[in-house]
Write a protein that holds these residues in place. Sequence first.
Motif, mmCIF file in Angstrom:
data_model
loop_
_atom_site.group_PDB
_atom_site.id
_atom_site.type_symbol
_atom_site.label_atom_id
_atom_site.label_comp_id
_atom_site.label_asym_id
_atom_site.label_seq_id
_atom_site.Cartn_x
_atom_site.Cartn_y
_atom_site.Cartn_z
ATOM 1 N N GLU A 5 0.821 -1.207 0.000
ATOM 2 C CA GLU A 5 0.000 0.000 0.000
ATOM 3 C C GLU A 5 0.858 1.262 0.000
ATOM 4 N N ARG A 6 2.014 1.213 0.681
ATOM 5 C CA ARG A 6 2.920 2.374 0.737
ATOM 6 C C ARG A 6 3.888 2.405 -0.436
ATOM 7 N N ALA A 7 3.891 1.354 -1.259
ATOM 8 C CA ALA A 7 4.875 1.200 -2.339
ATOM 9 C C ALA A 7 6.288 1.310 -1.771
ATOM 10 N N ASP A 8 6.495 0.695 -0.618
ATOM 11 C CA ASP A 8 7.780 0.719 0.077
ATOM 12 C C ASP A 8 8.604 -0.478 -0.383
ATOM 13 N N MET A 9 9.412 -0.249 -1.416
ATOM 14 C CA MET A 9 10.165 -1.332 -2.029
ATOM 15 C C MET A 9 11.196 -1.935 -1.066
ATOM 16 N N PHE A 44 5.941 -0.575 -11.679
ATOM 17 C CA PHE A 44 4.479 -0.601 -11.566
ATOM 18 C C PHE A 44 3.977 -0.040 -10.238
ATOM 19 N N LEU A 45 4.871 0.049 -9.250
ATOM 20 C CA LEU A 45 4.469 0.562 -7.942
ATOM 21 C C LEU A 45 4.980 1.973 -7.667
ATOM 22 N N THR A 46 6.076 2.389 -8.311
ATOM 23 C CA THR A 46 6.661 3.681 -7.980
ATOM 24 C C THR A 46 7.007 4.548 -9.179
ATOM 25 N N GLY A 47 7.163 3.984 -10.360
ATOM 26 C CA GLY A 47 7.657 4.743 -11.504
ATOM 27 C C GLY A 47 6.560 5.338 -12.362
ATOM 28 N N PRO A 48 6.944 5.813 -13.545
ATOM 29 C CA PRO A 48 5.985 6.428 -14.465
ATOM 30 C C PRO A 48 4.902 5.448 -14.920
ATOM 31 N N ALA A 49 5.196 4.161 -14.889
ATOM 32 C CA ALA A 49 4.217 3.145 -15.289
ATOM 33 C C ALA A 49 3.341 2.716 -14.113
#
Length: 101
Positions: A5-9, A44-49
């Motif tokens: 949920e936080r996109a915490d890689m 898919f979780l943090t970038g332009p996509a």
Amino acid sequence: MEATERADMTAMAQLLKEDAVFWMPPDPGVFVGRSVIIESWTPFLTGPARIGDFKMVPIAPGEEHYARLPLDVLRIEDGAIAEIVTFPESVFDDFGMPERL
């Protein structure tokens, strides 16, 4: 679920075993290894996509309503995620899951 949920890689990587496996049947690709899996998820979780925000819920339905996406099945070994199998939304009916949670 919270790390997604936080996109915490970094947090997500810490949850995975070094030799974790991720696959999404019926797609033929299999991702093996923590760094390979995190690298495949990052755009898919943090970038332009980025595909948007996630609200993760356990199998049991909650009080709020959310659209269903994939179904992740985790295999845990020694307290860490050893394998993730992600099934498409098309299998939800087979598991008796409602269209909205």
